[in-house]
Design a protein around this motif. Structure first.
Motif, mmCIF file in Angstrom:
data_model
loop_
_atom_site.group_PDB
_atom_site.id
_atom_site.type_symbol
_atom_site.label_atom_id
_atom_site.label_comp_id
_atom_site.label_asym_id
_atom_site.label_seq_id
_atom_site.Cartn_x
_atom_site.Cartn_y
_atom_site.Cartn_z
ATOM 1 N N THR A 51 29.174 53.049 43.481
ATOM 2 C CA THR A 51 29.031 52.537 41.581
ATOM 3 C C THR A 51 27.585 51.900 41.747
ATOM 4 N N VAL A 52 27.977 50.516 42.252
ATOM 5 C CA VAL A 52 27.950 49.252 42.331
ATOM 6 C C VAL A 52 26.491 49.558 43.117
ATOM 7 N N ALA A 53 26.186 50.592 44.079
ATOM 8 C CA ALA A 53 24.725 50.339 44.387
ATOM 9 C C ALA A 53 24.446 51.196 43.879
ATOM 10 N N ALA A 54 24.215 52.438 43.192
ATOM 11 C CA ALA A 54 23.785 53.515 42.319
ATOM 12 C C ALA A 54 22.913 52.678 40.939
ATOM 13 N N GLU A 85 50.473 37.674 32.039
ATOM 14 C CA GLU A 85 50.353 38.867 33.338
ATOM 15 C C GLU A 85 49.157 39.590 32.687
ATOM 16 N N ALA A 86 48.141 39.619 31.898
ATOM 17 C CA ALA A 86 47.638 39.568 31.015
ATOM 18 C C ALA A 86 46.155 39.330 31.982
ATOM 19 N N TYR A 87 46.301 38.613 31.503
ATOM 20 C CA TYR A 87 44.966 36.852 32.878
ATOM 21 C C TYR A 87 45.232 37.480 33.838
ATOM 22 N N ASP A 88 46.217 37.440 34.799
ATOM 23 C CA ASP A 88 46.400 38.407 36.057
ATOM 24 C C ASP A 88 45.501 39.510 35.988
ATOM 25 N N CYS A 89 46.087 40.057 35.675
ATOM 26 C CA CYS A 89 45.352 41.387 35.353
ATOM 27 C C CYS A 89 44.215 41.524 35.668
ATOM 28 N N VAL A 90 43.718 41.350 34.503
ATOM 29 C CA VAL A 90 41.817 41.017 34.550
ATOM 30 C C VAL A 90 41.506 39.944 35.150
ATOM 31 N N VAL A 91 42.249 38.525 35.458
ATOM 32 C CA VAL A 91 41.011 37.812 36.775
ATOM 33 C C VAL A 91 40.830 38.942 38.024
ATOM 34 N N VAL A 92 42.376 39.727 38.780
ATOM 35 C CA VAL A 92 42.054 40.356 40.117
ATOM 36 C C VAL A 92 40.895 41.384 40.234
ATOM 37 N N GLN A 93 40.822 41.879 38.650
ATOM 38 C CA GLN A 93 40.025 42.824 38.626
ATOM 39 C C GLN A 93 38.661 42.480 38.501
ATOM 40 N N ILE A 94 38.559 41.968 38.142
ATOM 41 C CA ILE A 94 37.247 41.353 37.716
ATOM 42 C C ILE A 94 36.815 40.405 39.162
ATOM 43 N N GLY A 95 37.588 40.131 39.948
ATOM 44 C CA GLY A 95 37.468 38.951 41.622
ATOM 45 C C GLY A 95 36.965 40.375 42.714
ATOM 46 N N ALA A 96 38.051 41.213 42.041
ATOM 47 C CA ALA A 96 37.004 42.989 43.521
ATOM 48 C C ALA A 96 35.885 42.930 43.153
ATOM 49 N N LEU A 97 35.599 43.568 41.361
ATOM 50 C CA LEU A 97 34.328 44.271 42.152
ATOM 51 C C LEU A 97 33.436 42.917 41.990
ATOM 52 N N ALA A 98 33.491 41.353 41.651
ATOM 53 C CA ALA A 98 32.414 40.696 42.415
ATOM 54 C C ALA A 98 32.319 40.765 43.228
ATOM 55 N N ALA A 99 32.940 41.202 44.344
ATOM 56 C CA ALA A 99 33.422 40.498 45.945
ATOM 57 C C ALA A 99 32.824 42.078 46.561
ATOM 58 N N VAL A 100 32.933 43.127 45.818
ATOM 59 C CA VAL A 100 31.573 44.086 45.946
ATOM 60 C C VAL A 100 31.031 43.976 45.726
ATOM 61 N N SER A 103 29.013 42.073 48.331
ATOM 62 C CA SER A 103 28.602 42.901 49.324
ATOM 63 C C SER A 103 27.198 43.192 48.854
ATOM 64 N N GLN A 104 26.651 43.204 48.418
ATOM 65 C CA GLN A 104 25.638 44.174 48.138
ATOM 66 C C GLN A 104 24.754 43.468 47.669
#
Length: 253
Positions: A51-54, A85-100, A103-104
């Motif tokens: 999805t990021v690539a597209a 808990e909400a803070y932690d969930c959001v940090v992890v998800q932003i971080g995952a997509l930021a890494a993806v 990588s591109q």
């Protein structure tokens, strides 16, 4: 109308494993921003990469679309989390997509909460503050997309984040400015012409007529188009063409 500008955003990348959701590739040519699922309500590593690539291929801005941890319920069930808990969930998800994205060779542009998390934070200031604190701590240059006039917008402004006030063409509104819950009749506007009229009213007049028949003020910085609705690509094409015909420039916030 020459000075009017509107961002068109779409929720996408929500397929998971063998389950296909939406028609992302068909919608991408007509939007300016993509809100990409980060695995908590939809999306998986491969889907995120594709999805990021597209989106990059079409020059569409990348946004993280964090959710409550609710894969089974597609992030639409209310789950009570503490602000931490909400803070932690959001940090992890932003971080995952930021890494993806990294990588591109790309960076994220914005963050937009998904589903129940979005609607809960629109009214719950403590939850909104936690989301905005997570966004700022990961990358203070990110834009926070939130329901126009909601606690999310106020929390973003208080945190010093850029905020984009979001409106919906395919959802009906309540008199307090909130969206009609999906569990209630008339929550979804399924007629394309009626949806278009609502969009034009919000963009040109900064007004929307609620389910109660009352007009309220609304600021439209970005318009959400749902990629998982039937005929999403045709709907996106029609909305964009109608806006451009009225002199509205389609561009990222």
């Amino acid at each position: 109308m020459d000075n009017l500008k509107l961002d068109l955003n779409c929720d996408m990348g929500e397929s998971y494993g063998a389950w296909k959701m939406g028609d992302d590739l068909a919608v991408l040519p007509f939007v300016s921003s993509a809100n990409i699922a980060c695995g908590f309500h939809g999306g998986d590593p491969g889907t995120m990469r594709k999805t990021v690539a597209a989106a990059l291929k079409h020059g569409v801005a990348l946004g993280a679309h964090p959710s409550l941890p609710d894969l089974l319920g597609f992030g639409r069930r209310e789950i009570r989390l503490s602000p931490q808990e909400a803070y932690d969930c959001v940090v992890v998800q932003i971080g995952a997509l930021a890494a993806v994205a990294a990588s591109q060779g790309a960076r994220l542009h914005h963050v937009k909460a998904h589903g129940a998390l979005y609607n809960m934070a629109a009214k719950d200031r403590a939850l909104a503050d936690a989301i905005c604190r997570a966004v700022k701590d990961v990358d203070p240059s990110l834009v926070l997309y939130g329901l126009a006039g909601s606690e999310l917008i106020r929390a973003a402004q208080n945190a010093g984040l850029r905020a984009a006030q979001e409106v919906f063409g395919d959802r009906s509104y309540q008199s307090d400015g909130s969206l009609t819950p999906r569990t209630q009749p008339g929550s979804m506007i399924e007629d394309a012409d009626a949806s278009l009229q609502q969009v034009l009213s919000m963009v040109q007049r900064q007004r929307v007529t609620t389910q109660q028949g009352v007009e309220i003020e609304v600021q439209a910085d970005t318009l959400c188009l749902h990629g998982d609705q039937p005929g999403a690509a045709l709907f996106a094409q029609k909305i964009r063409a109608a806006l451009e015909a009225k002199g509205v420039k389609i561009a990222t916030v």
